[in-house]
Design a protein around this motif. Sequence first.
Motif, mmCIF file in Angstrom:
data_model
loop_
_atom_site.group_PDB
_atom_site.id
_atom_site.type_symbol
_atom_site.label_atom_id
_atom_site.label_comp_id
_atom_site.label_asym_id
_atom_site.label_seq_id
_atom_site.Cartn_x
_atom_site.Cartn_y
_atom_site.Cartn_z
ATOM 1 N N SER A 260 -7.293 -4.587 58.879
ATOM 2 C CA SER A 260 -8.413 -3.814 59.849
ATOM 3 C C SER A 260 -8.321 -3.228 61.122
ATOM 4 C CB SER A 260 -9.831 -3.942 60.113
ATOM 5 O OG SER A 260 -10.666 -3.321 60.697
ATOM 6 N N GLU A 261 -7.794 -4.412 62.118
ATOM 7 C CA GLU A 261 -7.182 -4.566 63.133
ATOM 8 C C GLU A 261 -5.552 -3.839 63.534
ATOM 9 O OE1 GLU A 261 -6.958 -8.984 64.482
ATOM 10 O OE2 GLU A 261 -9.309 -8.638 64.362
ATOM 11 N N LEU A 262 -4.863 -3.848 62.558
ATOM 12 C CA LEU A 262 -3.803 -4.092 63.289
ATOM 13 C C LEU A 262 -3.857 -1.750 62.470
ATOM 14 C CD1 LEU A 262 -1.523 -5.863 60.502
ATOM 15 C CD2 LEU A 262 -1.619 -5.505 63.374
ATOM 16 N N THR A 263 -4.343 -1.371 61.847
ATOM 17 C CA THR A 263 -4.310 -0.094 60.968
ATOM 18 C C THR A 263 -5.891 0.633 61.739
ATOM 19 O OG1 THR A 263 -5.771 -0.692 59.827
ATOM 20 C CG2 THR A 263 -3.673 -1.015 58.188
ATOM 21 N N GLY A 264 -6.527 -0.082 62.107
ATOM 22 C CA GLY A 264 -7.703 1.144 62.681
ATOM 23 C C GLY A 264 -9.004 1.498 61.780
ATOM 24 N N VAL A 265 -8.915 1.075 60.307
ATOM 25 C CA VAL A 265 -9.652 1.296 59.181
ATOM 26 C C VAL A 265 -11.335 0.202 60.171
ATOM 27 C CG1 VAL A 265 -9.314 0.965 57.266
ATOM 28 C CG2 VAL A 265 -7.602 1.807 57.368
ATOM 29 N N PRO A 266 -11.796 0.724 60.124
ATOM 30 C CA PRO A 266 -13.110 -0.240 60.720
ATOM 31 C C PRO A 266 -13.334 -1.079 59.283
ATOM 32 C CG PRO A 266 -13.531 2.597 60.328
ATOM 33 C CD PRO A 266 -12.611 2.324 59.993
ATOM 34 N N ARG A 267 -14.009 -2.139 59.239
ATOM 35 C CA ARG A 267 -13.890 -3.654 58.276
ATOM 36 C C ARG A 267 -14.941 -2.772 57.578
ATOM 37 N NH1 ARG A 267 -14.445 -9.626 60.358
ATOM 38 N NH2 ARG A 267 -14.371 -9.989 58.598
ATOM 39 N N GLY A 268 -15.924 -2.289 57.529
ATOM 40 C CA GLY A 268 -16.981 -2.012 56.250
ATOM 41 C C GLY A 268 -15.901 -0.879 55.376
ATOM 42 N N CYS A 269 -15.032 -0.891 55.887
ATOM 43 C CA CYS A 269 -14.422 0.621 55.049
ATOM 44 C C CYS A 269 -13.747 -0.174 54.329
ATOM 45 C CB CYS A 269 -14.061 1.180 55.800
ATOM 46 S SG CYS A 269 -14.950 2.878 56.339
ATOM 47 N N MET A 270 -13.128 -1.006 54.419
ATOM 48 C CA MET A 270 -11.881 -1.928 53.792
ATOM 49 C C MET A 270 -11.858 -2.163 52.195
ATOM 50 S SD MET A 270 -9.692 -2.373 55.669
ATOM 51 C CE MET A 270 -9.013 -4.313 55.518
ATOM 52 N N PRO A 271 -13.692 -2.953 51.824
ATOM 53 C CA PRO A 271 -13.697 -3.417 50.202
ATOM 54 C C PRO A 271 -14.004 -2.446 49.589
ATOM 55 C CG PRO A 271 -15.765 -3.979 52.191
ATOM 56 C CD PRO A 271 -14.562 -3.147 53.177
ATOM 57 N N GLY B 115 -8.467 8.668 51.706
ATOM 58 C CA GLY B 115 -6.747 8.163 51.798
ATOM 59 C C GLY B 115 -6.134 8.272 52.940
ATOM 60 N N GLN B 116 -6.790 8.186 53.768
ATOM 61 C CA GLN B 116 -6.349 7.880 55.729
ATOM 62 C C GLN B 116 -6.024 6.470 55.480
ATOM 63 O OE1 GLN B 116 -8.493 10.578 58.200
ATOM 64 N NE2 GLN B 116 -7.041 11.889 58.003
ATOM 65 N N HIS B 117 -7.336 6.165 55.249
ATOM 66 C CA HIS B 117 -7.185 4.375 54.934
ATOM 67 C C HIS B 117 -6.664 3.409 54.195
ATOM 68 C CE1 HIS B 117 -11.238 4.924 57.054
ATOM 69 N NE2 HIS B 117 -10.568 5.125 57.698
ATOM 70 N N ALA B 118 -5.938 4.548 53.156
ATOM 71 C CA ALA B 118 -5.217 3.831 51.975
ATOM 72 C C ALA B 118 -4.532 3.575 52.166
ATOM 73 C CB ALA B 118 -5.405 4.180 50.290
ATOM 74 N N LEU B 119 -3.257 4.968 52.853
ATOM 75 C CA LEU B 119 -2.247 4.814 52.947
ATOM 76 C C LEU B 119 -2.244 3.565 54.535
ATOM 77 C CD1 LEU B 119 -1.154 8.806 53.214
ATOM 78 C CD2 LEU B 119 -0.463 7.087 51.943
ATOM 79 N N ARG B 120 -3.084 3.849 55.812
ATOM 80 C CA ARG B 120 -2.838 3.453 56.908
ATOM 81 C C ARG B 120 -2.630 1.607 56.561
ATOM 82 N NH1 ARG B 120 -7.306 5.140 60.985
ATOM 83 N NH2 ARG B 120 -6.456 6.871 60.850
ATOM 84 N N ILE B 121 -3.353 1.384 55.436
ATOM 85 C CA ILE B 121 -3.422 -0.205 54.360
ATOM 86 C C ILE B 121 -2.058 -0.870 54.127
ATOM 87 C CG2 ILE B 121 -4.518 -1.827 52.918
ATOM 88 C CD1 ILE B 121 -7.171 -0.649 53.693
ATOM 89 N N VAL B 122 -2.080 0.076 53.106
ATOM 90 C CA VAL B 122 -0.350 0.179 51.885
ATOM 91 C C VAL B 122 0.692 0.010 53.104
ATOM 92 C CG1 VAL B 122 -1.559 0.289 50.150
ATOM 93 C CG2 VAL B 122 -0.091 2.808 51.117
ATOM 94 N N ALA B 123 1.200 0.790 54.661
ATOM 95 C CA ALA B 123 2.258 1.256 55.038
ATOM 96 C C ALA B 123 2.429 -0.821 55.697
ATOM 97 C CB ALA B 123 1.936 2.510 56.024
ATOM 98 N N ALA B 124 0.506 -0.350 56.356
ATOM 99 C CA ALA B 124 0.629 -2.287 57.426
ATOM 100 C C ALA B 124 1.322 -3.341 55.897
ATOM 101 C CB ALA B 124 -0.564 -2.074 57.489
ATOM 102 N N LEU B 125 0.419 -2.927 54.770
ATOM 103 C CA LEU B 125 0.527 -4.078 54.261
ATOM 104 C C LEU B 125 2.499 -4.224 53.896
ATOM 105 C CD1 LEU B 125 -2.096 -4.391 51.625
ATOM 106 C CD2 LEU B 125 -1.284 -6.122 53.229
ATOM 107 N N ALA C 282 -10.591 -2.251 47.217
ATOM 108 C CA ALA C 282 -10.929 -1.981 45.087
ATOM 109 C C ALA C 282 -10.141 -1.047 44.466
ATOM 110 C CB ALA C 282 -12.527 -2.038 45.230
ATOM 111 N N CYS C 283 -10.334 0.343 45.484
ATOM 112 C CA CYS C 283 -9.405 1.022 44.306
ATOM 113 C C CYS C 283 -8.684 1.103 44.076
ATOM 114 C CB CYS C 283 -9.893 2.003 45.833
ATOM 115 S SG CYS C 283 -11.727 3.150 45.345
ATOM 116 N N LEU C 284 -7.654 0.254 44.920
ATOM 117 C CA LEU C 284 -6.167 -0.277 45.321
ATOM 118 C C LEU C 284 -5.615 -1.017 44.142
ATOM 119 C CD1 LEU C 284 -5.527 0.677 49.065
ATOM 120 C CD2 LEU C 284 -4.852 2.232 47.105
ATOM 121 N N SER C 285 -7.387 -2.373 44.422
ATOM 122 C CA SER C 285 -6.117 -3.089 43.428
ATOM 123 C C SER C 285 -6.907 -3.240 41.635
ATOM 124 C CB SER C 285 -7.074 -4.367 43.748
ATOM 125 O OG SER C 285 -7.301 -5.388 43.209
ATOM 126 N N ARG C 286 -7.928 -2.368 41.877
ATOM 127 C CA ARG C 286 -7.597 -1.369 40.698
ATOM 128 C C ARG C 286 -6.588 -0.720 39.778
ATOM 129 N NH1 ARG C 286 -13.162 -0.684 42.051
ATOM 130 N NH2 ARG C 286 -12.687 1.532 42.411
#
Length: 159
Positions: A32-43, A9-19, A47-51
Amino acid sequence: MRLSMTRSGQHALRIVAALARSGERLPARQLSELTGVPRGCMPEVVACLSRAGILDTVSGARGGCWLARGPTEVTVLDVLQAVEGLPSLENCLLDGRPHGEPPCALHEPWVRAQRAVVEALQSVTVADLAHPGGWPCRVHAPEPPAVRGHAGGEGDSTP
């Protein structure tokens, strides 16, 4: 008492805020660089946010993701539901069994607390997070591009 969200949930919020802050398609590496979310967690998170219809994505060397809807149309609740699901009170807090009749003394206060959390999360949009000062920690997305022809300096008369 602890009130928290999952790391996803924290990662998802960081991703959408950055976008939302960037206003453009960003590749996973840059996100990943902008948000601090590890690249391995991104997919998984993407995918959840896209669905859920929050992000659109394109794969490949020139791929990336972007907000599928305007940042004012997506709430924090939408984002968290996409990766964590809806909060629910399926079992009694006291004995862990399915709710009986009548419910225990904690049932109604707990339901009211859950409703209050849901309402609070519905009241904050991704645009609020992307606004300067909306999420000052960890999201280092670039400022939105300046309007062409506006330097912003004194005496600037560019229309």
